[in-house]
Design a protein around this motif. Structure first.
Motif, PDB file in Angstrom:
ATOM      1  N   UNK A  77      39.808 -14.069  -3.579  1.00  0.00           N
ATOM      2  CA  UNK A  77      40.494 -12.798  -3.833  1.00  0.00           C
ATOM      3  C   UNK A  77      40.114 -12.198  -5.183  1.00  0.00           C
ATOM      4  N   UNK A  78      39.731 -10.939  -5.180  1.00  0.00           N
ATOM      5  CA  UNK A  78      39.346 -10.289  -6.437  1.00  0.00           C
ATOM      6  C   UNK A  78      39.999  -8.927  -6.629  1.00  0.00           C
ATOM      7  N   UNK A  79      40.711  -8.444  -5.629  1.00  0.00           N
ATOM      8  CA  UNK A  79      41.323  -7.119  -5.729  1.00  0.00           C
ATOM      9  C   UNK A  79      42.316  -7.027  -6.888  1.00  0.00           C
ATOM     10  N   UNK A  80      43.244  -7.979  -7.078  1.00  0.00           N
ATOM     11  CA  UNK A  80      44.173  -7.856  -8.215  1.00  0.00           C
ATOM     12  C   UNK A  80      43.464  -7.765  -9.557  1.00  0.00           C
ATOM     13  N   UNK A  81      42.397  -8.532  -9.729  1.00  0.00           N
ATOM     14  CA  UNK A  81      41.646  -8.507 -10.978  1.00  0.00           C
ATOM     15  C   UNK A  81      41.062  -7.127 -11.234  1.00  0.00           C
ATOM     16  N   UNK A  82      40.531  -6.486 -10.210  1.00  0.00           N
ATOM     17  CA  UNK A  82      39.930  -5.168 -10.372  1.00  0.00           C
ATOM     18  C   UNK A  82      40.949  -4.138 -10.836  1.00  0.00           C
ATOM     19  N   UNK A  83      42.202  -4.315 -10.406  1.00  0.00           N
ATOM     20  CA  UNK A  83      43.255  -3.364 -10.759  1.00  0.00           C
ATOM     21  C   UNK A  83      44.088  -3.814 -11.964  1.00  0.00           C
ATOM     22  N   UNK A  84      43.739  -4.956 -12.544  1.00  0.00           N
ATOM     23  CA  UNK A  84      44.496  -5.443 -13.690  1.00  0.00           C
ATOM     24  C   UNK A  84      45.902  -5.879 -13.340  1.00  0.00           C
ATOM     25  N   UNK A  85      46.089  -6.375 -12.113  1.00  0.00           N
ATOM     26  CA  UNK A  85      47.413  -6.819 -11.650  1.00  0.00           C
ATOM     27  C   UNK A  85      47.501  -8.336 -11.785  1.00  0.00           C
ATOM     28  N   UNK A  86      48.478  -8.807 -12.509  1.00  0.00           N
ATOM     29  CA  UNK A  86      48.626 -10.244 -12.735  1.00  0.00           C
ATOM     30  C   UNK A  86      50.041 -10.743 -12.437  1.00  0.00           C
ATOM     31  N   UNK A  87      50.884  -9.901 -11.888  1.00  0.00           N
ATOM     32  CA  UNK A  87      52.258 -10.300 -11.605  1.00  0.00           C
ATOM     33  C   UNK A  87      52.388 -11.067 -10.310  1.00  0.00           C
ATOM     34  N   UNK A  88      53.613 -11.353  -9.948  1.00  0.00           N
ATOM     35  CA  UNK A  88      53.915 -12.049  -8.700  1.00  0.00           C
ATOM     36  C   UNK A  88      54.575 -11.081  -7.728  1.00  0.00           C
ATOM     37  N   UNK A  89      54.094 -11.074  -6.484  1.00  0.00           N
ATOM     38  CA  UNK A  89      54.732 -10.262  -5.458  1.00  0.00           C
ATOM     39  C   UNK A  89      56.094 -10.863  -5.128  1.00  0.00           C
ATOM     40  N   UNK A  90      57.081 -10.011  -4.994  1.00  0.00           N
ATOM     41  CA  UNK A  90      58.447 -10.463  -4.770  1.00  0.00           C
ATOM     42  C   UNK A  90      58.890 -10.134  -3.356  1.00  0.00           C
ATOM     43  N   UNK A  91      59.828 -10.927  -2.865  1.00  0.00           N
ATOM     44  CA  UNK A  91      60.394 -10.693  -1.549  1.00  0.00           C
ATOM     45  C   UNK A  91      61.903 -10.627  -1.607  1.00  0.00           C
ATOM     46  N   UNK A  92      62.489 -10.082  -0.569  1.00  0.00           N
ATOM     47  CA  UNK A  92      63.944 -10.073  -0.437  1.00  0.00           C
ATOM     48  C   UNK A  92      64.283 -10.322   1.015  1.00  0.00           C
ATOM     49  N   UNK A  93      65.509  -9.990   1.394  1.00  0.00           N
ATOM     50  CA  UNK A  93      65.922 -10.276   2.771  1.00  0.00           C
ATOM     51  C   UNK A  93      65.155  -9.442   3.791  1.00  0.00           C
ATOM     52  N   UNK A  94      64.504  -8.374   3.330  1.00  0.00           N
ATOM     53  CA  UNK A  94      63.757  -7.513   4.238  1.00  0.00           C
ATOM     54  C   UNK A  94      62.323  -7.980   4.470  1.00  0.00           C
ATOM     55  N   UNK A  95      61.713  -8.566   3.440  1.00  0.00           N
ATOM     56  CA  UNK A  95      60.327  -8.982   3.556  1.00  0.00           C
ATOM     57  C   UNK A  95      59.685  -9.096   2.188  1.00  0.00           C
ATOM     58  N   UNK A  96      58.346  -9.037   2.164  1.00  0.00           N
ATOM     59  CA  UNK A  96      57.584  -9.140   0.921  1.00  0.00           C
ATOM     60  C   UNK A  96      57.116  -7.744   0.516  1.00  0.00           C
ATOM     61  N   UNK A  97      57.254  -7.441  -0.767  1.00  0.00           N
ATOM     62  CA  UNK A  97      56.846  -6.128  -1.272  1.00  0.00           C
ATOM     63  C   UNK A  97      55.506  -6.249  -2.010  1.00  0.00           C
TER      64      UNK A  97
END
Length: 276
Positions: A77-97
């Motif tokens: 996977x390299x897409x997050x690196x290209x966009x400078x995204x380093x966080x964690x995707x979060x989820x709730x009772x509805x699903x993953x955001x």
């Protein structure tokens, strides 16, 4: 004339099923709203497929569309690196955001679920394919006009899963100038044809380097063969992109969204036309 000795009704049913194959497409998350799904594929690695996916997403966002990127290259996977995204995707009772980029592009990648983004994903093919299905079914893609799917190279488990599970509206084939491209592009094109997936065209990366002093185009990898290959398979050449140090710098810094190159305009036009 002797009477037919086999069950004709059974034959008719079997023939009908072959002409109308079973639809294996899965529904996305109930809260998702996705208009068009675009696969970005390549027959081999290292040709700039993820870069093309990212730049296509950025261009469509600049045109005012809602855009998402599903990073289906689970082991690379390299897409997050290209966009400078380093966080964690979060989820709730509805699903993953998905995580939103600076420009508002929704991104989902396995790197956004790992404890450490450098951790390798050492999974077998079926598990990897299952993760891609989850990115489609469990992630909430809200108000997305174009969902770009950055696929791993080749014609293995994941591309097959994407083509069978997602309602792909078209694919962009990414290639490089070497003569080997004929065989590589052919494999990707024939797989798409077997799966009845429309081919929007081919993008050639690393076509040339432009001399900063005189502007001459230097063919680092020799003369391009993409035009003859595209003609062979009756698909358009959407772009011939150069090796651009500025693009490499933006990618390394996670600033792909500030890159100003316009090499993929024709490819973006082809994608945009899907909504008409």
């Amino acid at each position: 004339m002797s009477e037919c000795s086999h069950d004709c009704s059974s034959c008719s049913q079997n023939c009908s099923s072959r002409q109308n194959p079973q639809d294996f497409h899965e529904a996305p998350h109930k809260l998702s709203s996705i208009k068009k799904v675009i696969g970005v594929v390549s027959g081999k690695g290292g040709v700039g497929k993820s870069m093309t996916s990212a730049l296509m997403a950025v261009e469509m966002r600049r045109r005012g569309y809602g855009v998402g990127i599903l990073d289906a290259d689970i082991t690379g996977p390299s897409i997050p690196k290209l966009f400078g995204i380093h966080g964690r995707a979060m989820g709730d009772e509805n699903g993953i955001w998905p995580i939103e980029s600076r420009m508002g592009i929704d991104v989902m990648s396995i790197n956004l679920l790992l404890e450490h983004e450098e951790d390798p994903v050492v999974w077998r093919g079926p598990v990897i394919a299952g993760a891609v299905k989850q990115f489609w079914q469990d992630v909430i893609w809200k108000d997305v006009d174009f969902l770009f799917v950055d696929m791993p190279p080749g014609t293995g488990d994941v591309p097959l899963t994407v083509f069978q599970t997602l309602p792909v509206d078209g694919i962009i084939v990414v290639a490089s100038p070497q003569e080997l491209v004929s065989m590589i592009v052919g494999k990707a094109v024939k797989m798409a044809q077997m799966m009845n997936i429309p081919i929007l065209g081919v993008v050639e990366n690393m076509s040339y380097v432009e001399c900063p002093d005189c502007g001459k185009q230097i063919k680092v990898f020799g003369e391009s063969h993409v035009d003859e290959v595209a003609a062979k398979y009756n698909i358009p050449v959407l772009a011939k992109c150069p090796i651009d140090p500025k693009l490499a710098e933006c990618a390394d810094q996670g600033l792909i969204e500030v890159y100003g190159g316009q090499y993929l305009n024709a490819a973006a036009d082809a994608v945009q036309a899907l909504l008409k």
